[in-house]
Design a protein around this motif. Sequence first.
Motif, short mmCIF file in Angstrom:
data_model
loop_
_atom_site.label_atom_id
_atom_site.label_comp_id
_atom_site.label_asym_id
_atom_site.label_seq_id
_atom_site.Cartn_x
_atom_site.Cartn_y
_atom_site.Cartn_z
N PRO A 62 -29.46 2.16 -31.21
CA PRO A 62 -28.70 3.33 -31.70
C PRO A 62 -28.21 4.18 -30.53
CG PRO A 62 -30.86 3.19 -32.76
CD PRO A 62 -30.88 2.21 -31.64
N TYR A 63 -27.10 4.87 -30.74
CA TYR A 63 -26.58 5.75 -29.69
C TYR A 63 -27.12 7.15 -29.87
CZ TYR A 63 -23.18 7.54 -26.28
OH TYR A 63 -22.60 8.11 -25.18
N VAL A 64 -26.94 7.98 -28.87
CA VAL A 64 -27.47 9.34 -28.88
C VAL A 64 -26.91 10.15 -30.04
CG1 VAL A 64 -25.70 10.21 -27.29
CG2 VAL A 64 -27.93 11.35 -27.41
N TYR A 72 -32.83 8.96 -28.45
CA TYR A 72 -32.16 7.99 -27.59
C TYR A 72 -33.05 7.62 -26.41
CZ TYR A 72 -28.32 5.80 -24.94
OH TYR A 72 -27.52 4.93 -24.25
N LYS A 73 -33.75 8.61 -25.85
CA LYS A 73 -34.67 8.33 -24.74
C LYS A 73 -35.80 7.41 -25.21
CE LYS A 73 -35.81 11.78 -21.95
NZ LYS A 73 -35.25 11.49 -20.62
N ARG A 74 -36.30 7.64 -26.42
CA ARG A 74 -37.37 6.77 -26.94
C ARG A 74 -36.87 5.34 -27.15
NH1 ARG A 74 -38.85 11.50 -29.93
NH2 ARG A 74 -37.61 10.80 -31.72
N VAL A 75 -35.64 5.22 -27.66
CA VAL A 75 -35.04 3.90 -27.87
C VAL A 75 -34.92 3.16 -26.54
CG1 VAL A 75 -32.83 2.78 -28.39
CG2 VAL A 75 -33.79 4.41 -30.01
N LEU A 76 -34.46 3.85 -25.51
CA LEU A 76 -34.31 3.23 -24.20
C LEU A 76 -35.67 2.86 -23.60
CD1 LEU A 76 -31.55 5.56 -22.69
CD2 LEU A 76 -31.26 3.16 -23.35
N GLN A 77 -36.65 3.73 -23.78
CA GLN A 77 -38.00 3.44 -23.29
C GLN A 77 -38.54 2.17 -23.93
OE1 GLN A 77 -40.17 7.03 -24.17
NE2 GLN A 77 -38.96 8.25 -22.73
N ALA A 90 -24.79 0.76 -15.46
CA ALA A 90 -24.41 1.64 -16.58
C ALA A 90 -22.96 2.08 -16.46
CB ALA A 90 -25.32 2.85 -16.64
N HIS A 91 -22.23 2.03 -17.59
CA HIS A 91 -20.80 2.35 -17.64
C HIS A 91 -20.53 3.47 -18.64
CE1 HIS A 91 -19.92 -1.48 -15.50
NE2 HIS A 91 -20.98 -1.89 -16.16
N LEU A 92 -21.40 4.47 -18.69
CA LEU A 92 -21.31 5.53 -19.69
C LEU A 92 -20.89 6.86 -19.09
CD1 LEU A 92 -24.60 4.70 -21.64
CD2 LEU A 92 -22.27 4.07 -22.29
N ASP A 93 -20.26 6.83 -17.92
CA ASP A 93 -19.87 8.05 -17.23
C ASP A 93 -21.07 9.00 -17.12
OD1 ASP A 93 -17.34 7.10 -16.69
OD2 ASP A 93 -16.48 7.88 -18.52
N LYS A 94 -20.97 10.24 -17.59
CA LYS A 94 -22.08 11.18 -17.38
C LYS A 94 -23.34 10.82 -18.16
CE LYS A 94 -19.52 14.95 -15.49
NZ LYS A 94 -19.55 16.36 -15.15
N MET A 95 -23.18 10.04 -19.23
CA MET A 95 -24.35 9.60 -19.98
C MET A 95 -25.17 8.56 -19.22
SD MET A 95 -24.50 11.38 -22.70
CE MET A 95 -25.66 10.42 -23.68
N GLN A 101 -32.34 7.22 -15.79
CA GLN A 101 -33.63 7.90 -15.72
C GLN A 101 -34.70 7.05 -16.39
OE1 GLN A 101 -33.89 11.64 -17.82
NE2 GLN A 101 -35.65 12.33 -16.62
N GLU A 102 -34.37 6.52 -17.58
CA GLU A 102 -35.34 5.68 -18.28
C GLU A 102 -35.54 4.34 -17.58
OE1 GLU A 102 -37.24 6.95 -20.46
OE2 GLU A 102 -36.07 8.80 -20.43
N ALA A 103 -34.48 3.81 -16.97
CA ALA A 103 -34.61 2.57 -16.19
C ALA A 103 -35.53 2.79 -15.00
CB ALA A 103 -33.24 2.08 -15.74
N GLU A 104 -35.43 3.95 -14.37
CA GLU A 104 -36.29 4.26 -13.22
C GLU A 104 -37.75 4.37 -13.65
OE1 GLU A 104 -38.36 6.91 -10.30
OE2 GLU A 104 -37.93 7.30 -12.42
N LYS A 105 -37.98 4.98 -14.81
CA LYS A 105 -39.35 5.08 -15.33
C LYS A 105 -39.94 3.70 -15.59
CE LYS A 105 -38.84 9.54 -17.71
NZ LYS A 105 -38.79 10.19 -19.05
N ALA A 106 -39.05 2.75 -15.99
CA ALA A 106 -39.49 1.38 -16.28
C ALA A 106 -39.54 0.52 -15.01
CB ALA A 106 -38.55 0.74 -17.30
N LYS A 107 -39.33 1.18 -13.86
CA LYS A 107 -39.40 0.51 -12.55
C LYS A 107 -38.34 -0.58 -12.37
CE LYS A 107 -44.33 1.55 -12.04
NZ LYS A 107 -43.99 2.92 -11.61
N VAL A 108 -37.15 -0.37 -12.96
CA VAL A 108 -36.01 -1.24 -12.65
C VAL A 108 -35.58 -0.91 -11.23
CG1 VAL A 108 -33.64 -1.84 -13.23
CG2 VAL A 108 -35.28 -1.32 -15.06
N PRO A 109 -35.59 -1.89 -10.31
CA PRO A 109 -35.36 -1.54 -8.89
C PRO A 109 -33.92 -1.21 -8.51
CG PRO A 109 -35.74 -3.90 -9.15
CD PRO A 109 -35.99 -3.29 -10.49
#
Length: 370
Positions: A62-64, A72-77, A90-95, A101-109
Motif C-alpha cells: 500500500p502507498y502512504v 507506510y513505514k510499517r509496511v516498508l519495515q 528509489a524513484h519517489l522524489d522527496k518520498m 530510512q527504512e532500508a537503512e534500518k534493514a541494513k541495506v548497504p
Amino acid sequence: MGGPLRVLHVVVNMNRGGAETLLMNLYRNIDRTKVQFDFLTCKPGVFDKEIEELGGNVHRVPYVTDVGHRGYKRVLQAFFKTHDYKIVHAHLDKMCGIVLQEAEKAKVPVRIAHSHNTRSEGGLVRKLYKSYTGNNINRYSTHRFACSQLASKWLFGRRSSVHVLKNGIESKKFLYSEERRSKVRSEFNISEEVFVVGHVGRFNLQKNHKFILEVFQKFLKIHPEAILLLAGDGVLKERMEAKARALKIEGEVDFLGVREDIDELLQAFDLFLFPSLHEGLPVTLIEAQNAGLPCLITDTISQEVDMGLGLVQQLSLSNQEEWTNAMKAIAKKQHSREIDSSVLKQNGYDIRETAVETQHTYINLGRDVS
C-alpha cells in the motif's frame, strides 16, 4: 555463483511516465544474466507483465496515501524484513526519504535516491509533508542520481555529490520515416495538408494541458487546417475533455489514451507542444527531437534537454500569443525531419551506452559491499 545481482527499484507504479520509461529502456538493454531488476510498487502498471517476462519480480505494498505515514513505514519495515537486497534504488522524489530510512534500518548497504523532477506536486499540506520526508534523503542515501543538473539541485541541494544519469532512448526506433508517417496518418484518416500538433504526457497539473488547449484554440483561428493529438491518461483527462468542449474545439482534438506506439505516433506529428509547469528532463522531448520534430517548450525546463539540432524553442507561459506566433511560423516553414543520428549519442542519450554504464555501476556497487 548465485545468479544475477538483483536491484530493487521503488516506484508508485510502472505506467508510462518518464522515469518508468527510462527504467524499462534500461531493463531491456542491460545484460540480465548479470543484473536483474525487481520493482516495489503500490499500484498495478502497464509494464508489470513485461517485467515478469524479463525475469523481474513486481512486489506490491500500500502507498502512504492509503495507510498514512506510520502505516507506510510499517509496511516498508515488514517488506525489508522478508526481502534481502544489496541495492535499493528509489524513484519517489522527496518520498525517497521514507523508503531509504527504512532500508537503512534493514541494513541495506547501497541506497540510491534518484531525482526525476524539479518540483513537488499537490497542495500545501502535501508539499509540506514531502518537504519533511525529503529532509531524510541526504542522510539515508548512500548514492544520489538525477536526470539533470536542475533535478539534482532541487532534490539534493548544491553540496551533494550526484551522478547525472541521462534519460537515454533507443534512437533508431524514433528516427523519422516518410513511410511510417504516411501509414500512421492513414490510420488516423489525416490528410497530408493537415498540420498535426501533438503532446505526450500524463493528464495532471504539471503537464499543463489547459494551456495546450487554449493555445491550440487560438492557433486554429489562424490555421484552421490543424488537429491536436493528445496521448496519455490521468486524473485530469475528463476535465480536459470538458475544456475542449467549452472551447468548441472538440472536433479538432483527439484524446488518444495510453499508447504503446509513441515512436509511430511521433512520425505523424508536425509540432510537439510541451508547456509543462516543471520537469526534470523529459524522455518524450528526447524522443521528439530524435524524430526530427520542432518542439515548443516552457522556458523553465532545463536547457540540457536541447540536443543542439535547432528543433527546440523555449517560451514563457506568461504570453500565449508568443506560442501561437511560434506555431504559425513553424506551420509556414518547410522543414526537413532528417537529423544527424549521431548527435544524441554524442550528448549521452543512447540507451545502449546508458545501460552499459548503469550495469557497471550496479555491479561495482554490489561488489563493494560483498
